[in-house]
Motif scaffolding. Structure first.
Motif, PDB file in Angstrom:
ATOM      1  N   ILE A 134      -8.494  18.009  13.507  1.00 48.57           N
ATOM      2  CA  ILE A 134      -7.391  18.397  14.581  1.00 48.57           C
ATOM      3  C   ILE A 134      -8.249  17.994  16.043  1.00 48.57           C
ATOM      4  O   ILE A 134      -7.572  18.292  16.918  1.00 48.57           O
ATOM      5  CB  ILE A 134      -7.154  20.011  14.694  1.00 48.57           C
ATOM      6  N   GLN A 136     -10.237  14.510  18.074  1.00 47.89           N
ATOM      7  CA  GLN A 136     -10.641  13.148  18.205  1.00 47.89           C
ATOM      8  C   GLN A 136     -11.148  12.954  19.605  1.00 47.89           C
ATOM      9  O   GLN A 136     -10.937  13.758  20.605  1.00 47.89           O
ATOM     10  CB  GLN A 136      -9.427  12.248  17.842  1.00 47.89           C
ATOM     11  N   THR A 239     -13.315  15.473  24.305  1.00 46.63           N
ATOM     12  CA  THR A 239     -12.402  15.833  22.994  1.00 46.63           C
ATOM     13  C   THR A 239     -11.246  16.282  22.963  1.00 46.63           C
ATOM     14  O   THR A 239     -10.830  17.115  23.491  1.00 46.63           O
ATOM     15  CB  THR A 239     -13.384  16.733  22.306  1.00 46.63           C
ATOM     16  N   ARG A 240     -10.370  15.519  22.192  1.00 43.86           N
ATOM     17  CA  ARG A 240      -8.812  15.812  22.440  1.00 43.86           C
ATOM     18  C   ARG A 240      -8.348  16.665  21.141  1.00 43.86           C
ATOM     19  O   ARG A 240      -8.785  16.317  20.092  1.00 43.86           O
ATOM     20  CB  ARG A 240      -8.066  14.659  22.423  1.00 43.86           C
ATOM     21  N   TYR A 241      -7.300  17.403  21.346  1.00 42.17           N
ATOM     22  CA  TYR A 241      -6.625  17.936  20.155  1.00 42.17           C
ATOM     23  C   TYR A 241      -5.663  16.991  19.431  1.00 42.17           C
ATOM     24  O   TYR A 241      -4.694  16.529  20.242  1.00 42.17           O
ATOM     25  CB  TYR A 241      -5.945  19.304  20.794  1.00 42.17           C
ATOM     26  N   GLU A 242      -5.808  16.606  18.523  1.00 38.75           N
ATOM     27  CA  GLU A 242      -4.892  15.585  17.773  1.00 38.75           C
ATOM     28  C   GLU A 242      -4.927  15.976  16.310  1.00 38.75           C
ATOM     29  O   GLU A 242      -5.672  15.541  15.477  1.00 38.75           O
ATOM     30  CB  GLU A 242      -5.749  14.083  17.838  1.00 38.75           C
ATOM     31  N   ALA A 244      -3.881  16.331  12.637  1.00 34.79           N
ATOM     32  CA  ALA A 244      -3.454  15.501  11.455  1.00 34.79           C
ATOM     33  C   ALA A 244      -3.065  16.613  10.044  1.00 34.79           C
ATOM     34  O   ALA A 244      -2.092  16.046   9.333  1.00 34.79           O
ATOM     35  CB  ALA A 244      -4.601  14.500  11.076  1.00 34.79           C
ATOM     36  N   PRO A 257      -0.793  18.623  21.700  1.00 32.23           N
ATOM     37  CA  PRO A 257      -1.509  17.300  21.114  1.00 32.23           C
ATOM     38  C   PRO A 257      -1.608  16.404  22.278  1.00 32.23           C
ATOM     39  O   PRO A 257      -0.858  15.986  22.933  1.00 32.23           O
ATOM     40  CB  PRO A 257      -0.273  16.933  19.855  1.00 32.23           C
ATOM     41  N   GLY A 258      -2.882  15.764  22.292  1.00 28.94           N
ATOM     42  CA  GLY A 258      -3.381  14.658  23.100  1.00 28.94           C
ATOM     43  C   GLY A 258      -4.064  15.226  24.372  1.00 28.94           C
ATOM     44  O   GLY A 258      -4.609  14.646  25.057  1.00 28.94           O
ATOM     45  N   GLU A 259      -3.990  16.587  24.564  1.00 30.01           N
ATOM     46  CA  GLU A 259      -4.578  17.274  25.626  1.00 30.01           C
ATOM     47  C   GLU A 259      -5.930  17.486  25.295  1.00 30.01           C
ATOM     48  O   GLU A 259      -6.409  17.553  23.837  1.00 30.01           O
ATOM     49  CB  GLU A 259      -3.835  18.568  26.183  1.00 30.01           C
TER      50      GLU A 259
END
Length: 272
Positions: A134, A136, A239-242, A244, A257-259
């Motif tokens: 989660i 990246q 570090t971003r919340y991404e 998967a 997501p993306g933040e």
């Protein structure tokens, strides 16, 4: 602070032994607190407190007896002010900032792994970041502090030098019966990749750092010694919340997501 030579060593190997940062008294207080958390005697609870060998993802090719055990606690800092203060340790957080090349450091989560004497089981060969689907990018660094001497006899970690530069190979990692790592499809590795594991012995109270893509694992503890340690997984400020797929910390995320992954469950512990 770490020297230029130490930073270069980390860049080359993907791991680094730091200083002894805890006194004997400080280690003993953390041990006592750990016992209280394991026994469920604290008012607050960690996110997880279980035998991690109940999972199978890291152990598909490893035979284990039914009594083998690795006590895993995730986010003990949420249950214990003492462990939260440890996660905020000025030496750890400043050196992590150097290794991550960042001016802001947050806690991703922490993790205790306790291998009991004789019955302590293995932690299979793995990379950390692929187990964290989660976040990246893969720029996180962990600070692993031993609460007992971690030596070959009681199941210390082993590392593969330079493996943090090879990318995500988690699904291809496996272990021989002698606990040596190998890659199921070695043609996917860079041509100059050398899979040669080395022991990462750490003294009581000492910190060892490793990159979130470094191949590492630890074999059984067949000795009469305990092997307790607290690892804090730190993330740099970018570090971003991404998301998967799922993760035990997913329900604590409060951003989109993306933040940047921030919030009370991912506190800032260093800011330049």
């Amino acid at each position: 602070m770490l020297t230029e030579a130490q930073l270069a060593e980390f860049e080359t190997n993907g791991y680094l032994k730091g200083a002894v940062i805890l006194s004997d008294d400080e280690v003993e207080r953390l041990r006592e607190e750990l016992d209280l958390v394991i026994e469920g005697k604290t008012v607050r609870r960690p996110v997880l407190n279980h035998n991690m060998l109940g999972k199978t993802s890291l152990y598909d090719n490893m035979k284990m007896s039914v009594n083998e055990k690795v006590v895993q606690i995730v986010n003990i800092w949420m249950a214990s002010d003492l462990f939260f203060r440890h996660a905020c340790h000025p030496v750890l957080t400043e050196e992590i900032a150097q290794l991550c090349k960042t001016g802001t450091v947050r806690i991703w989560h922490d993790q205790v792994q306790y291998k009991p004497p004789v019955s302590g089981g293995p932690t299979g060969w793995h990379q950390d970041h692929p187990l964290w689907p989660i976040i990246q990018p893969a720029d996180l660094v962990s600070a692993w502090v031993a609460l007992d001497d971690a030596v070959i006899e009681n199941g210390c970690m082993w590392m593969v030098p330079g493996s943090h530069k090879w990318g995500n190979h988690m699904k291809h990692l496996a272990s021989t019966k002698e606990f040596k790592p190998y890659h199921k499809q070695p043609e996917l590795l860079p041509p100059d990749a050398v899979i040669q594991a080395v022991p990462f012995e750490i003294k009581k109270g000492q910190v060892g750092y490793h990159h979130c893509l470094t191949w590492h694992g630890s074999p059984h503890n067949r000795s009469q010694m305990k092997r307790r340690a607290i690892a804090v997984h730190y993330m740099p400020g970018h570090t971003r919340y991404e998301p998967a797929s799922g993760h035990v910390m997913h329900e604590y995320v409060e951003v989109k997501p993306g933040e940047i992954l921030a919030g009370e469950h991912f506190p800032v512990v260093y800011s330049k």
